[in-house]
Every structure is written in structure tokens, then in C-alpha cells.
Design an enzyme around this catalytic site. Structure first.
Site, PDB file in Angstrom:
ATOM      1  N   ASP A 132      -1.066 -35.569 -11.040  1.00 40.44           N
ATOM      2  CA  ASP A 132      -2.325 -36.574 -10.916  1.00 40.44           C
ATOM      3  C   ASP A 132      -2.131 -37.401 -12.111  1.00 40.44           C
ATOM      4  O   ASP A 132      -2.250 -37.102 -13.167  1.00 40.44           O
ATOM      5  CB  ASP A 132      -3.374 -35.957 -10.908  1.00 40.44           C
ATOM      6  CG  ASP A 132      -4.607 -36.689 -10.246  1.00 40.44           C
ATOM      7  OD1 ASP A 132      -4.303 -37.938 -10.753  1.00 40.44           O
ATOM      8  OD2 ASP A 132      -5.905 -36.209 -10.040  1.00 40.44           O
ATOM      9  N   VAL A 133      -1.737 -38.745 -11.753  1.00 42.93           N
ATOM     10  CA  VAL A 133      -1.822 -39.557 -12.904  1.00 42.93           C
ATOM     11  C   VAL A 133      -2.891 -39.958 -13.659  1.00 42.93           C
ATOM     12  O   VAL A 133      -2.684 -40.778 -14.895  1.00 42.93           O
ATOM     13  CB  VAL A 133      -0.890 -41.032 -12.446  1.00 42.93           C
ATOM     14  CG1 VAL A 133       0.414 -40.984 -11.914  1.00 42.93           C
ATOM     15  CG2 VAL A 133      -1.916 -41.694 -11.232  1.00 42.93           C
TER      16      VAL A 133
ATOM     17  N   LYS B 138      -4.332 -54.587  -9.747  1.00 45.08           N
ATOM     18  CA  LYS B 138      -2.813 -54.893 -10.047  1.00 45.08           C
ATOM     19  C   LYS B 138      -2.758 -56.020 -10.833  1.00 45.08           C
ATOM     20  O   LYS B 138      -1.788 -56.228 -11.485  1.00 45.08           O
ATOM     21  CB  LYS B 138      -2.558 -55.313  -8.696  1.00 45.08           C
ATOM     22  CG  LYS B 138      -2.154 -54.142  -7.555  1.00 45.08           C
ATOM     23  CD  LYS B 138      -1.291 -53.048  -8.110  1.00 45.08           C
ATOM     24  CE  LYS B 138      -1.236 -51.938  -7.343  1.00 45.08           C
ATOM     25  NZ  LYS B 138       0.031 -51.028  -7.780  1.00 45.08           N
TER      26      LYS B 138
ATOM     27  N   ARG C 265       7.197 -40.102  -1.664  1.00 44.34           N
ATOM     28  CA  ARG C 265       7.409 -40.903  -0.359  1.00 44.34           C
ATOM     29  C   ARG C 265       7.573 -42.262  -0.725  1.00 44.34           C
ATOM     30  O   ARG C 265       7.217 -42.871  -1.617  1.00 44.34           O
ATOM     31  CB  ARG C 265       6.209 -40.602   0.599  1.00 44.34           C
ATOM     32  CG  ARG C 265       5.087 -41.145   0.436  1.00 44.34           C
ATOM     33  CD  ARG C 265       3.736 -41.061   1.241  1.00 44.34           C
ATOM     34  NE  ARG C 265       3.005 -41.710   1.111  1.00 44.34           N
ATOM     35  CZ  ARG C 265       1.591 -41.560   1.527  1.00 44.34           C
ATOM     36  NH1 ARG C 265       1.235 -40.690   2.248  1.00 44.34           N
ATOM     37  NH2 ARG C 265       0.588 -42.521   1.321  1.00 44.34           N
TER      38      ARG C 265
ATOM     39  N   ASN D 147       4.717 -45.900 -10.523  1.00 48.91           N
ATOM     40  CA  ASN D 147       4.546 -46.325  -8.910  1.00 48.91           C
ATOM     41  C   ASN D 147       3.623 -45.833  -8.032  1.00 48.91           C
ATOM     42  O   ASN D 147       3.129 -46.321  -7.357  1.00 48.91           O
ATOM     43  CB  ASN D 147       5.964 -46.138  -8.308  1.00 48.91           C
ATOM     44  CG  ASN D 147       5.955 -45.878  -6.996  1.00 48.91           C
ATOM     45  OD1 ASN D 147       6.089 -46.883  -6.425  1.00 48.91           O
ATOM     46  ND2 ASN D 147       5.728 -44.614  -6.154  1.00 48.91           N
TER      47      ASN D 147
ATOM     48  N   TYR E 248      -8.353 -53.028  -5.294  1.00 49.95           N
ATOM     49  CA  TYR E 248      -6.857 -53.088  -5.542  1.00 49.95           C
ATOM     50  C   TYR E 248      -6.568 -54.247  -6.472  1.00 49.95           C
ATOM     51  O   TYR E 248      -5.717 -54.172  -7.011  1.00 49.95           O
ATOM     52  CB  TYR E 248      -6.256 -52.995  -4.085  1.00 49.95           C
ATOM     53  CG  TYR E 248      -4.920 -52.931  -4.062  1.00 49.95           C
ATOM     54  CD1 TYR E 248      -4.211 -51.472  -4.304  1.00 49.95           C
ATOM     55  CD2 TYR E 248      -4.073 -54.077  -3.828  1.00 49.95           C
ATOM     56  CE1 TYR E 248      -2.971 -51.404  -4.075  1.00 49.95           C
ATOM     57  CE2 TYR E 248      -2.722 -53.858  -3.687  1.00 49.95           C
ATOM     58  CZ  TYR E 248      -2.272 -52.540  -4.041  1.00 49.95           C
ATOM     59  OH  TYR E 248      -0.623 -52.404  -3.800  1.00 49.95           O
TER      60      TYR E 248
ATOM     61  N   THR F 252       5.487 -49.132   4.303  1.00 48.42           N
ATOM     62  CA  THR F 252       5.552 -47.669   3.912  1.00 48.42           C
ATOM     63  C   THR F 252       4.137 -47.123   4.192  1.00 48.42           C
ATOM     64  O   THR F 252       3.279 -48.143   5.023  1.00 48.42           O
ATOM     65  CB  THR F 252       5.528 -47.538   2.364  1.00 48.42           C
ATOM     66  OG1 THR F 252       4.316 -47.994   1.979  1.00 48.42           O
ATOM     67  CG2 THR F 252       6.731 -48.109   1.760  1.00 48.42           C
TER      68      THR F 252
ATOM     69  N   ASP G 153       3.913 -36.342  -8.452  1.00 44.40           N
ATOM     70  CA  ASP G 153       2.865 -36.866  -7.144  1.00 44.40           C
ATOM     71  C   ASP G 153       1.997 -35.758  -6.993  1.00 44.40           C
ATOM     72  O   ASP G 153       2.162 -34.684  -7.183  1.00 44.40           O
ATOM     73  CB  ASP G 153       3.668 -37.047  -5.701  1.00 44.40           C
ATOM     74  CG  ASP G 153       3.283 -38.044  -4.958  1.00 44.40           C
ATOM     75  OD1 ASP G 153       2.007 -37.996  -4.549  1.00 44.40           O
ATOM     76  OD2 ASP G 153       3.873 -39.130  -4.673  1.00 44.40           O
TER      77      ASP G 153
HETATM   78  N1  NAD Z   1       3.307 -51.201   0.694  1.00 46.32           N
HETATM   79  C1  NAD Z   1       3.118 -52.200   0.228  1.00 46.32           C
HETATM   80  O1  NAD Z   1       2.970 -52.998   0.897  1.00 46.32           O
HETATM   81  C2  NAD Z   1       2.829 -52.386  -1.232  1.00 46.32           C
HETATM   82  C3  NAD Z   1       2.792 -53.697  -1.617  1.00 46.32           C
HETATM   83  C4  NAD Z   1       2.588 -53.958  -3.160  1.00 46.32           C
HETATM   84  C5  NAD Z   1       2.365 -52.954  -3.754  1.00 46.32           C
HETATM   85  N2  NAD Z   1       2.511 -51.908  -3.572  1.00 46.32           N
HETATM   86  C6  NAD Z   1       2.684 -50.587  -4.726  1.00 46.32           C
HETATM   87  O2  NAD Z   1       3.766 -50.224  -4.546  1.00 46.32           O
HETATM   88  C7  NAD Z   1       3.443 -48.447  -4.985  1.00 46.32           C
HETATM   89  C8  NAD Z   1       4.223 -47.580  -4.015  1.00 46.32           C
HETATM   90  O3  NAD Z   1       3.273 -47.667  -2.752  1.00 46.32           O
HETATM   91  P1  NAD Z   1       4.028 -47.252  -1.578  1.00 46.32           P
HETATM   92  O4  NAD Z   1       4.254 -48.576  -0.802  1.00 46.32           O
HETATM   93  O5  NAD Z   1       5.307 -46.725  -1.559  1.00 46.32           O
HETATM   94  O6  NAD Z   1       3.200 -46.684  -0.803  1.00 46.32           O
HETATM   95  P2  NAD Z   1       2.823 -44.824  -0.601  1.00 46.32           P
HETATM   96  O7  NAD Z   1       1.225 -44.802  -0.171  1.00 46.32           O
HETATM   97  O8  NAD Z   1       3.830 -44.293   0.111  1.00 46.32           O
HETATM   98  O9  NAD Z   1       3.118 -44.267  -2.098  1.00 46.32           O
HETATM   99  C9  NAD Z   1       2.230 -44.241  -2.986  1.00 46.32           C
HETATM  100  C10 NAD Z   1       2.356 -42.830  -3.831  1.00 46.32           C
HETATM  101  O10 NAD Z   1       1.322 -42.667  -4.725  1.00 46.32           O
HETATM  102  C11 NAD Z   1       0.901 -41.466  -4.724  1.00 46.32           C
HETATM  103  N3  NAD Z   1      -0.407 -41.078  -5.384  1.00 46.32           N
HETATM  104  C12 NAD Z   1      -1.637 -41.494  -5.271  1.00 46.32           C
HETATM  105  N4  NAD Z   1      -2.359 -41.175  -6.039  1.00 46.32           N
HETATM  106  C13 NAD Z   1      -1.961 -40.468  -6.844  1.00 46.32           C
HETATM  107  C14 NAD Z   1      -2.149 -39.918  -7.986  1.00 46.32           C
HETATM  108  N5  NAD Z   1      -3.497 -40.018  -8.403  1.00 46.32           N
HETATM  109  N6  NAD Z   1      -1.487 -39.368  -8.760  1.00 46.32           N
HETATM  110  C15 NAD Z   1       0.039 -39.072  -8.393  1.00 46.32           C
HETATM  111  N7  NAD Z   1       0.529 -39.985  -7.423  1.00 46.32           N
HETATM  112  C16 NAD Z   1      -0.484 -40.498  -6.584  1.00 46.32           C
HETATM  113  C17 NAD Z   1       0.686 -41.116  -3.035  1.00 46.32           C
HETATM  114  O11 NAD Z   1       0.650 -39.749  -2.796  1.00 46.32           O
HETATM  115  C18 NAD Z   1       2.193 -41.658  -2.803  1.00 46.32           C
HETATM  116  O12 NAD Z   1       3.063 -40.828  -2.668  1.00 46.32           O
HETATM  117  C19 NAD Z   1       2.109 -48.491  -5.259  1.00 46.32           C
HETATM  118  O13 NAD Z   1       1.618 -48.681  -6.735  1.00 46.32           O
HETATM  119  C20 NAD Z   1       1.604 -49.774  -4.288  1.00 46.32           C
HETATM  120  O14 NAD Z   1       0.245 -50.106  -4.801  1.00 46.32           O
HETATM  121  C21 NAD Z   1       2.952 -51.396  -2.372  1.00 46.32           C
END
Ligand code: NAD
Length: 243
Positions: free
Chosen positions: A60-61, A155, A16, A86, A151, A186, A37
Site C-alpha cells: 500500500d503506497v 496530478k 494490472r 504508477n 484527482y 484500463t 500493489d
Molecule cells: N487510465 C487512464 O485513462 C489514465 C490517464 C492518466 C493517468 N493515469 C494514471 O496512470 C496510473 C495507472 O493507472 P491505470 O490506468 O493502469 O489504472 P488501474 O486502476 O488499472 O491501475 C492503478 C493501480 O494502482 C493500484 N493502487 C491503487 N491504490 C493503491 C495503493 N494504495 N497502493 C498500491 N497500489 C494501489 C490499483 O490496485 C491498480 O492496480 C495511475 O496513476 C493513473 O492515475 C491513468
């Protein structure tokens, strides 16, 4: 445009959000994707939507064996040319409300997951003649982020790990860069109250919260040959929020 014809990219956390946007764009540009995922139903539905060019792997990463299975899936689709680290979790708490369990949970998924992923893909990328790794950090990896100590720590770690890996892997023909999204619309940011969202928005010079595709387009640039002379770089995709 078939920029990614013949290329296979593995996206962790791709069921997603931003990962799913990257999968859709890659397939639209002729590539094949392995979507890893822990969200099985969403991951399988996305792979079905994308057809023969996509495969879902439950991953699971934090588990080495899941990385091995994901890499194997990519090689069975024609080699491994790109990988997006990601997957991530965001459970925001300030310093004084962060316990060791919460800190370690972030470290395991966001940081250990990225480390295991980079290590897991190297042999397959070498067999493919080189590759590109994109680590998804955050603007929280460029400065302090409000109320999200654990977090933020992970990062920043990703930013450093990207540069160290870029030096290590350049002789193997593998580039490693980091992307630093600002607030992106998201599921991850649904934890914010309307007030918290409004504060974030007021800090963005471009005047809107980002979309998953805003980040995905930059990730595709780093995966592509257009960025052939870039490694160890950090690209903000944040509407100017980190200025
Ligand atoms: N949305 C924001 O504002 C934002 C800002 C900066 C960085 N990010 C980063 O962008 C990346 C993507 O996030 P997003 O915004 O699409 O949110 P999201 O929560 O929709 O996507 C994160 C995905 O990671 C998966 N995930 C979580 N734990 C996991 C695991 N142990 N193994 C495998 N998959 C796992 C979740 O199931 C999800 O599908 C992340 O690394 C997040 O930290 C997001």
C-alpha cells in the site's frame, strides 16, 4: 533487445493496467521487476506469468513500511535501478460534490504515495550507482479535468514534485521525470459512461483511446539510458488530447 539486462525496476500499482504492461515489457527486454500493489491475487498471477524475473510484494503506497519491504525485495534481486510511481486512484467528482474525505483519499494514494516512494528508493538507487524515477501524472496534471477536482489536484502536485525532486536528486545521479497519459483503456476509466467516453474520444486528434502499452513504451524510454540527459521533463502520451 536486452536494454534492461541486469536492471531491477520497482513498479507501484503494477498488478494490472499500465503498471502490468510496463512489467511485461521490462521483462521482455531482459529486466527484473518488483510489482507492488494492494491487489494481491492479480499481482501474484502476473509475477507467476513472468517467472523468476518478477516478484510480487503486497504494497500500500501510503505505508512507509510497505515501501521499505518493496525496496528490500528489489535489492534482493540485484539492486534498484528504476522506479515507476504508477499507483493511483480516480474517483471523479466535481468541486461541489467533493468532500474532505474524498480529497484526502486522493492526496494519500496519489500524492503522499509518490512522495514516500521517491524518498524510499533514493538510498538503494545510490547504492546501485544511480537511477531513474518516473512519476505517472496525467493530462489532468497539465490542465483542468472535467468533474475530477481531487484527482486533478494530485496530478498537478506530481508534476511539481517531479521537478523539485529532479533538482534535489540530480547530484545523486538520480533522474526524475513525469509522464502525462491522456485517456487510456484500463480498469480505471470503467467509471465513465459511454457518453463520457465518446466525449473524451472526440477530443483526441489521433482518433483513438490509448492502450496501456502506449504509455509503457514511453516509461521504458525514461527508465533507460536513452534518456540519460533528461530530468524534470514532462512527457504527454495522449494522442494530442492536451493540445
Ligand atoms: N487510465 C487512464 O485513462 C489514465 C490517464 C492518466 C493517468 N493515469 C494514471 O496512470 C496510473 C495507472 O493507472 P491505470 O490506468 O493502469 O489504472 P488501474 O486502476 O488499472 O491501475 C492503478 C493501480 O494502482 C493500484 N493502487 C491503487 N491504490 C493503491 C495503493 N494504495 N497502493 C498500491 N497500489 C494501489 C490499483 O490496485 C491498480 O492496480 C495511475 O496513476 C493513473 O492515475 C491513468
Amino acid at each position: 533487445m536486452a536494454r534492461f539486462a541486469g536492471k531491477v525496476v520497482l513498479i507501484s500499482g503494477g498488478a494490472r493496467g499500465q503498471g502490468a504492461a510496463e512489467a511485461r515489457l521490462l521483462v521482455a527486454e531482459g529486466g527484473r521487476v518488483v510489482i507492488g500493489d494492494v491487489l494481491e491475487a492479480q499481482g501474484r498471477a502476473l509475477a507467476a506469468e513472468l517467472g523468476a524475473a518478477a516478484r510480487f510484494v503486497r504494497q500500500d503506497v501510503t505505508r512507509l513500511e510497505d515501501w521499505a519491504a518493496a525496496v528490500e525485495a528489489a535489492e534482493s534481486m540485484g539492486g534498484l535501478h528504476g522506479m515507476v510511481n504508477n499507483a493511483g486512484i480516480y474517483v471523479p467528482k466535481p468541486l461541489m460534490q467533493t468532500d474532505a474525505e474524498l480529497f484526502e483519499r486522493h492526496m494519500r494514494v496519489n500524492q503522499l504515495g509518490c512522495f514516500l516512494g521517491m524518498q524510499a528508493v533514493v538510498p538503494a538507487m545510490e547504492r546501485a550507482g544511480g537511477g531513474s524515477i518516473v512519476n505517472i501524472s496525467s493530462t489532468a496534471g497539465l490542465r483542468g479535468s472535467p468533474g475530477a477536482l481531487a484527482y486533478c489536484a494530485t496530478k498537478w502536485a506530481l508534476r511539481g514534485m517531479t521537478k523539485a525532486a529532479a533538482v534535489d536528486l540530480a547530484p545523486r545521479g538520480i533522474r526524475v521525470n513525469s509522464v502525462h497519459p491522456g485517456p487510456i483503456d484500463t480498469d480505471m476509466v470503467k467509471v465513465w459512461t459511454n457518453e463520457q467516453r465518446a466525449v473524451r474520444l472526440s477530443q483526441i486528434p489521433i482518433g483513438r483511446i490509448g492502450e496501456a502499452e502506449d504509455v509503457a513504451r514511453v516509461v521504458l524510454f525514461l527508465l533507460s539510458e536513452e534518456s540519460a540527459y533528461m530530468t524534470g521533463a514532462e512527457l504527454s502520451v495522449d494522442g494530442g488530447a492536451s493540445l
